[in-house]
Design an enzyme around this catalytic site. Sequence first.
Site, mmCIF file in Angstrom:
data_model
loop_
_atom_site.group_PDB
_atom_site.id
_atom_site.type_symbol
_atom_site.label_atom_id
_atom_site.label_comp_id
_atom_site.label_asym_id
_atom_site.label_seq_id
_atom_site.Cartn_x
_atom_site.Cartn_y
_atom_site.Cartn_z
ATOM 1 N N LYS A 23 0.798 -1.033 0.121
ATOM 2 C CA LYS A 23 0.075 0.019 -0.030
ATOM 3 C C LYS A 23 1.043 1.491 0.040
ATOM 4 O O LYS A 23 0.763 2.219 -0.775
ATOM 5 C CB LYS A 23 -0.783 -0.071 1.213
ATOM 6 N N SER A 24 1.853 1.415 0.821
ATOM 7 C CA SER A 24 2.534 2.399 0.970
ATOM 8 C C SER A 24 3.372 2.918 -0.424
ATOM 9 O O SER A 24 3.551 3.799 -1.168
ATOM 10 C CB SER A 24 3.816 2.226 1.994
ATOM 11 N N GLY A 95 -5.330 7.757 5.580
ATOM 12 C CA GLY A 95 -4.284 8.601 6.056
ATOM 13 C C GLY A 95 -3.110 8.987 5.207
ATOM 14 O O GLY A 95 -2.468 10.035 5.240
ATOM 15 N N ARG A 123 -8.582 12.102 12.435
ATOM 16 C CA ARG A 123 -7.323 11.667 12.743
ATOM 17 C C ARG A 123 -6.385 13.253 12.642
ATOM 18 O O ARG A 123 -6.736 14.173 11.730
ATOM 19 C CB ARG A 123 -6.817 10.738 11.443
ATOM 20 N N GLN A 170 4.727 9.127 7.217
ATOM 21 C CA GLN A 170 3.789 10.293 6.643
ATOM 22 C C GLN A 170 4.265 11.546 6.742
ATOM 23 O O GLN A 170 4.221 12.522 5.728
ATOM 24 C CB GLN A 170 2.494 10.024 7.069
ATOM 25 N N ASP A 316 1.910 -1.538 11.818
ATOM 26 C CA ASP A 316 0.322 -1.663 11.173
ATOM 27 C C ASP A 316 0.093 -3.401 11.818
ATOM 28 O O ASP A 316 -1.140 -3.718 11.548
ATOM 29 C CB ASP A 316 0.443 -1.705 9.703
ATOM 30 N N LYS A 343 -4.757 5.659 14.614
ATOM 31 C CA LYS A 343 -4.816 5.156 13.310
ATOM 32 C C LYS A 343 -6.304 4.901 12.824
ATOM 33 O O LYS A 343 -7.073 5.728 13.371
ATOM 34 C CB LYS A 343 -4.250 3.500 13.440
ATOM 35 N N ARG A 389 -7.587 -3.704 9.303
ATOM 36 C CA ARG A 389 -6.555 -4.591 10.036
ATOM 37 C C ARG A 389 -7.244 -5.151 11.085
ATOM 38 O O ARG A 389 -6.822 -6.492 11.609
ATOM 39 C CB ARG A 389 -5.282 -3.964 10.346
HETATM 40 C C1 S3P Z 1 2.354 4.610 6.150
HETATM 41 C C2 S3P Z 1 3.180 5.154 7.507
HETATM 42 C C3 S3P Z 1 2.464 4.418 8.744
HETATM 43 C C4 S3P Z 1 1.460 3.334 8.472
HETATM 44 C C5 S3P Z 1 0.490 3.542 7.514
HETATM 45 C C6 S3P Z 1 1.430 3.746 6.198
HETATM 46 C C7 S3P Z 1 3.071 5.287 4.947
HETATM 47 O O1 S3P Z 1 1.959 5.554 9.259
HETATM 48 O O2 S3P Z 1 0.812 3.092 9.702
HETATM 49 O O3 S3P Z 1 -0.240 2.474 7.320
HETATM 50 O O4 S3P Z 1 2.545 4.820 3.965
HETATM 51 O O5 S3P Z 1 3.963 6.147 5.070
HETATM 52 P P1 S3P Z 1 2.251 6.692 10.105
HETATM 53 O O6 S3P Z 1 3.545 7.449 9.223
HETATM 54 O O7 S3P Z 1 1.308 7.617 10.481
HETATM 55 O O8 S3P Z 1 3.091 6.060 11.387
#
Ligand code: S3P
Length: 429
Positions: A23-24, A95, A123, A170, A316, A343, A389
Site C-alpha cells: 500500500k505504501s 491517512g 485523525r 507520513q 500496522d 490509526k 486490519r
Molecule cells: C504509512 C506510514 C504509517 C503506517 C501507514 C502507512 C506510509 O503511518 O501506519 O499504514 O505509507 O507512510 P504513520 O506514518 O502515521 O506512522
Amino acid sequence: MSKLVLSPISRPLEGIIEVPGDKSISHRAVIFGALAEGTTKVTHFLDGEDCMRTVRAFQNMGVPIFREGDSLVIEGKGISALKEPNEPLYFGNSGTTSRLMIGLLAGLPFFTTAWGDPSLSNRPMDRVVLPLKEMGAVIDGRGQGSYLPLSIRGTKLQGIDYTLPVKSAQVKSAVLFAGLLAEGTTTVREKTQTRNHTENMLKAFRADITTDGNTTTITNKNELQATDIYVPGDISSAAFFLAAAAIVPDSRITLKNVGLNPTRTGILDVLNKMGAEIEISNQEEVGGELIGDLTVAYTALRAVEIQGDIIPRLIDEIPVIALLATQAEGTTVIRDAEELRVKETDRIAAVADVLSSFGADIEATEDGMIIKGKSQLSGSAVSAYNDHRIAMMSAVASLIADGEVTIDDDSSIAISYPGFFDDLKKVMN
Ligand code: S3P
C-alpha cells in the site's frame, strides 16, 4: 455494510499465495509518476480503496492514469502541468493519501480543499500542517488546520531543517514532498527510523535527495524522471497469513514476492523471537526494494516484549501480533506504540475489545497492551471498528475459535486487501 459469519476450521492451512502490492509503495508510485516527465508503468499495483483515492486526486488534477492489462499507467507531464482541481479532493479513509498530498498541495500554485470519511476527519493533520506552515504553507481548517476538511492555498515554500516529533513516515514524506517544491534545501531528521519508501523511490525518479543515517536532505533542483515500478507484495497483508500459519496446528504457508525492506520487517523478528521458523528464499532487490518468498509453519509460540525502535517497523502489524500473543505461553508486553491510538481507529482499544470478546486475557495500556497466553479463543460477535486490519485480524482469530465468529462489517478489508477471503480459501482447501 456486510456482516460476516465464520466457522472454525478443522484442517491445517496449506499452500502458496501472492499477497497484493504494498500500500505504501503503491501510493508513492502514483504520486511520483504523476509528478514526473514521461510514462510510468506500475506493475502489481494495489488497487485497494486507499490507493485509488490517490489515483483519483491526480486524475482530478488532469493527469491521465489508466489500467493497461495488469499495470497501472501514469502519463506524467511534470509538476507544472498539474491543474487546479475544480472539486474538493476526497481522501476517503486514507491517512497516507491525506498526509502525503497535503505536503505536495502546499507547494503547488493553486487552491484545493480536501476532505475525508468520519474516521479520517478525526485523525490528526497538525503533525503535517505545523511543519508545512513553518515552510510558509497557507492551510486552514477545523482547529486551525488540525483536522480535515482543510483548505490549501498553494504557495512558494522555503526549505526547512525539521526533526520529526512523531515516529511517522507520513509526516517525513509530507515534508520531503514540500521540500521537492521549496526554495533551498529541506532536511528531515528522525530519532527512530520509519519506513523509507519515499526516499528509495525519489532516488529511482532521480530527485536531488541524499540520505545519511536517519537524516534526509532534498532540494527542488531536479525534475523527476519517469521510471517503471514493480510493487512488492505488502508485508502488512502477508502478516495475516504468517500469523494464520503460526497458530493453526500443522499449517504451512508460502507467500511469494513479499517486500522485505528492513524498515518493515519487525513482524519477522517478532515471529522469530516467539519461536516460529520463517524460511526466506529467492531474495532479490527490485527498484531499490528487497523482495523474497516467506514460508512459515505452525509452532508452539512463546511470549515476547516489544518496544522501542522496532515499533515503527511493525506498527500496522500490532493487531495481528496481539492475536499471536494470545496463543503464546507467557506474558507479552507491547510498549511505545501510542501511535496506534490515532490509526483508522484507536487500535489499542479496538484490539483489546475484540480479543477479550474472544476470551483472551488482554489489558490495554496507554501506549500498548499486556496479553497473557495461551488462551483458547471462543466464538463471539465482534465489531471490526470499520478498520481493515481489525477485520482481518478477527477473521484469522476465527480459524482457531471454538465456535462461530460474527464480524459486524467486513467491507473495510477492501482498503488494503480486496482479495483477502479468496486467498484465505486457497490455503483452506
Ligand atoms: C504509512 C506510514 C504509517 C503506517 C501507514 C502507512 C506510509 O503511518 O501506519 O499504514 O505509507 O507512510 P504513520 O506514518 O502515521 O506512522
